[in-house]
Write an enzyme that holds these catalytic residues in place. Structure first.
Site, PDB file in Angstrom:
ATOM      1  N   HIS A  40      15.919  54.113  70.675  1.00  0.00           N
ATOM      2  CA  HIS A  40      14.871  53.114  70.956  1.00  0.00           C
ATOM      3  C   HIS A  40      13.496  53.535  70.427  1.00  0.00           C
ATOM      4  O   HIS A  40      12.731  52.713  69.907  1.00  0.00           O
ATOM      5  CB  HIS A  40      14.809  52.906  72.477  1.00  0.00           C
ATOM      6  CG  HIS A  40      14.260  51.597  72.918  1.00  0.00           C
ATOM      7  ND1 HIS A  40      14.667  50.965  74.064  1.00  0.00           N
ATOM      8  CD2 HIS A  40      13.313  50.784  72.372  1.00  0.00           C
ATOM      9  CE1 HIS A  40      13.998  49.825  74.201  1.00  0.00           C
ATOM     10  NE2 HIS A  40      13.172  49.697  73.190  1.00  0.00           N
TER      11      HIS A  40
ATOM     12  N   TYR B 112      15.432  48.165  79.541  1.00  0.00           N
ATOM     13  CA  TYR B 112      15.090  46.828  80.036  1.00  0.00           C
ATOM     14  C   TYR B 112      15.644  46.580  81.442  1.00  0.00           C
ATOM     15  O   TYR B 112      15.336  45.556  82.057  1.00  0.00           O
ATOM     16  CB  TYR B 112      15.619  45.729  79.101  1.00  0.00           C
ATOM     17  CG  TYR B 112      15.126  45.800  77.674  1.00  0.00           C
ATOM     18  CD1 TYR B 112      14.074  46.638  77.314  1.00  0.00           C
ATOM     19  CD2 TYR B 112      15.721  45.034  76.680  1.00  0.00           C
ATOM     20  CE1 TYR B 112      13.644  46.706  76.006  1.00  0.00           C
ATOM     21  CE2 TYR B 112      15.283  45.088  75.370  1.00  0.00           C
ATOM     22  CZ  TYR B 112      14.249  45.933  75.040  1.00  0.00           C
ATOM     23  OH  TYR B 112      13.827  45.995  73.734  1.00  0.00           O
TER      24      TYR B 112
HETATM   25  N1  LIG Z   1      12.712  47.956  70.112  1.00  0.00           N
HETATM   26  C1  LIG Z   1      11.615  47.819  70.823  1.00  0.00           C
HETATM   27  O1  LIG Z   1      10.882  48.796  71.084  1.00  0.00           O
HETATM   28  C2  LIG Z   1      11.213  46.467  71.326  1.00  0.00           C
HETATM   29  C3  LIG Z   1       9.916  46.269  71.817  1.00  0.00           C
HETATM   30  C4  LIG Z   1       9.556  45.007  72.276  1.00  0.00           C
HETATM   31  C5  LIG Z   1      10.484  43.964  72.246  1.00  0.00           C
HETATM   32  N2  LIG Z   1      11.756  44.199  71.792  1.00  0.00           N
HETATM   33  C6  LIG Z   1      12.771  43.113  71.779  1.00  0.00           C
HETATM   34  O2  LIG Z   1      12.223  41.986  71.137  1.00  0.00           O
HETATM   35  C7  LIG Z   1      12.311  40.849  71.984  1.00  0.00           C
HETATM   36  C8  LIG Z   1      11.201  39.859  71.699  1.00  0.00           C
HETATM   37  O3  LIG Z   1       9.934  40.455  71.778  1.00  0.00           O
HETATM   38  P1  LIG Z   1       8.821  40.095  72.865  1.00  0.00           P
HETATM   39  O4  LIG Z   1       9.454  39.550  74.073  1.00  0.00           O
HETATM   40  O5  LIG Z   1       7.969  41.294  72.963  1.00  0.00           O
HETATM   41  O6  LIG Z   1       7.909  38.989  72.151  1.00  0.00           O
HETATM   42  P2  LIG Z   1       8.121  37.573  71.419  1.00  0.00           P
HETATM   43  O7  LIG Z   1       9.551  37.267  71.242  1.00  0.00           O
HETATM   44  O8  LIG Z   1       7.234  37.605  70.233  1.00  0.00           O
HETATM   45  O9  LIG Z   1       7.455  36.567  72.461  1.00  0.00           O
HETATM   46  C9  LIG Z   1       8.057  36.207  73.653  1.00  0.00           C
HETATM   47  C10 LIG Z   1       7.173  35.169  74.333  1.00  0.00           C
HETATM   48  O10 LIG Z   1       7.116  33.997  73.525  1.00  0.00           O
HETATM   49  C11 LIG Z   1       7.483  32.859  74.302  1.00  0.00           C
HETATM   50  N3  LIG Z   1       8.234  31.930  73.449  1.00  0.00           N
HETATM   51  C12 LIG Z   1       9.474  32.103  72.946  1.00  0.00           C
HETATM   52  N4  LIG Z   1       9.834  31.055  72.209  1.00  0.00           N
HETATM   53  C13 LIG Z   1       8.791  30.187  72.234  1.00  0.00           C
HETATM   54  C14 LIG Z   1       8.578  28.912  71.671  1.00  0.00           C
HETATM   55  N5  LIG Z   1       9.495  28.321  70.919  1.00  0.00           N
HETATM   56  N6  LIG Z   1       7.378  28.304  71.910  1.00  0.00           N
HETATM   57  C15 LIG Z   1       6.442  28.893  72.670  1.00  0.00           C
HETATM   58  N7  LIG Z   1       6.593  30.115  73.236  1.00  0.00           N
HETATM   59  C16 LIG Z   1       7.769  30.742  73.025  1.00  0.00           C
HETATM   60  C17 LIG Z   1       8.320  33.379  75.432  1.00  0.00           C
HETATM   61  O11 LIG Z   1       8.201  32.511  76.535  1.00  0.00           O
HETATM   62  P3  LIG Z   1       9.450  31.961  77.396  1.00  0.00           P
HETATM   63  O12 LIG Z   1      10.263  33.139  77.801  1.00  0.00           O
HETATM   64  O13 LIG Z   1       8.806  31.259  78.516  1.00  0.00           O
HETATM   65  O14 LIG Z   1      10.255  31.051  76.535  1.00  0.00           O
HETATM   66  C18 LIG Z   1       7.687  34.735  75.702  1.00  0.00           C
HETATM   67  O15 LIG Z   1       6.574  34.607  76.538  1.00  0.00           O
HETATM   68  C19 LIG Z   1      12.281  41.451  73.401  1.00  0.00           C
HETATM   69  O16 LIG Z   1      12.754  40.553  74.354  1.00  0.00           O
HETATM   70  C20 LIG Z   1      13.164  42.656  73.200  1.00  0.00           C
HETATM   71  O17 LIG Z   1      14.540  42.274  73.223  1.00  0.00           O
HETATM   72  C21 LIG Z   1      12.119  45.421  71.313  1.00  0.00           C
END
Ligand SMILES: NC(=O)c1ccc[n+]([C@@H]2O[C@H](COP(=O)([O-])OP(=O)(O)OC[C@H]3O[C@@H](n4cnc5c(N)ncnc54)[C@H](OP(=O)(O)O)[C@@H]3O)[C@@H](O)[C@H]2O)c1
Length: 274
Positions: A106, A48
């Site tokens: 990862h 990241y």
């Molecule tokens: N292990 C892996 O391979 C892997 C892969 C992908 C992700 N991850 C981890 O998982 C975390 C989360 O996944 P993600 O970022 O892919 O997707 P997510 O958490 O499903 O979605 C994030 C999006 O949702 C929005 N959001 C968050 N809370 C909200 C709310 N209450 N109302 C409306 N919109 C909202 C955020 O906007 P705002 O930021 O504007 O609030 C952002 O655009 C990542 O940050 C990372 O740490 C791990």
């Protein structure tokens, strides 16, 4: 804060803050703000490119390091023993800590020596550089191999999981073997909240669709969530998801949603059915 425990000493808040794709000052600000609002679980990774920014927030925050569950991960091209050790050393330096609470591989490697990588993962835990270890994005067959054939003391797996993606076989396996399942991309980046069924359930409870998406996951035994949110409003409303009360009728409606919507599927992903 609702906590989740699993084997080999894992004890983490069930709601964490995802930090991808935030970097630099934006990431430091969001993590610092989250700690102020009550988050005590932060998810990062070398890939990241934000560990130094997370480390800065940890240093700036009045919250003591021991109060915070910190997860990081090693990228799939650094899984030889030397590279993996170096990766964790780099992470610890960037984060400004002597130990992470959970260290994940990862993604599965390519043409790798699985046993040597897992041995190294376990050694890093035994040496105290990671309190607990786990794997991310491992399909069931590979997870089984690591847990059963190699006997690795895994505390958790991290995979994409939300109301539009079935992960029942992995969840059953994690439960049977005492591991936590951390649901990444728990909001499917907004797609769950777009579902009319979810919107109707939210309206019925005076809640937000995103809160219904998170509470559906949090109600499942052994599941933690790490939504990424940058604004104070979204960070707070995600924490408040714990207060939403879903009923059996809601769960039946959510169960009937399509469950084949995988959001994260890069070209280096494994065969998910292997
Ligand atoms: N292990 C892996 O391979 C892997 C892969 C992908 C992700 N991850 C981890 O998982 C975390 C989360 O996944 P993600 O970022 O892919 O997707 P997510 O958490 O499903 O979605 C994030 C999006 O949702 C929005 N959001 C968050 N809370 C909200 C709310 N209450 N109302 C409306 N919109 C909202 C955020 O906007 P705002 O930021 O504007 O609030 C952002 O655009 C990542 O940050 C990372 O740490 C791990």
């Amino acid at each position: 804060m609702h906590r989740l425990t699993s084997q080999h000493g894992l004890d983490m808040p069930a709601i964490g803050l995802g930090t991808w794709p935030m970097t630099g000052a934006e990431c430091t600000r969001a993590v610092h703000q989250a700690l102020e609002l009550g988050y005590r679980h932060i998810d990062t990774a070398t890939a990241y490119d934000n560990e130094a920014a997370v480390g800065q927030a940890l240093r700036d925050s009045p919250v003591a390091r021991e109060q915070i569950h910190l997860t990081t991960k090693v990228w799939w091209d650094r899984l030889t023993p030397t590279a993996m050790r170096q990766s964790l050393e780099d992470s610890l330096r960037a984060l400004g800590t002597e130990q992470v609470d959970l260290f994940h591989i990862h993604w599965p490697g390519k043409d790798w020596d699985l046993a040597r990588s897992i041995d190294t993962l376990v050694a890093l835990r035994d040496e105290g550089k990671a309190r607990c270890i786990g794997v991310a994005n491992f399909p069931l067959g590979l997870l089984r191999q690591v847990a059963e054939e190699l006997g690795a003391p895994l505390s958790a797996i991290q995979v994409e999981y939300h109301a539009l993606l079935d992960q029942q076989p992995l969840l059953d396996y994690a439960r049977q073997h005492g591991m936590a399942l951390t649901a990444y991309t728990p909001l499917a980046r907004g797609r769950v909240a777009e579902q009319q069924v979810i919107r109707d359930i939210a309206a019925k409870h005076g809640a937000l669709p995103s809160q219904v998406a998170l509470k559906w996951l949090l109600d499942q035994d052994g599941v933690a969530v790490i939504p990424k949110a940058s604004s104070e409003h979204n960070q707070l409303s995600n924490l408040a998801a714990l207060q939403v009360q879903l009923d059996d009728q809601d769960r039946a409606l959510i169960a009937a949603l399509p469950k084949d919507q995988r959001v994260v599927n890069p070209e280096f992903a494994p065969d998910w059915n292997s």
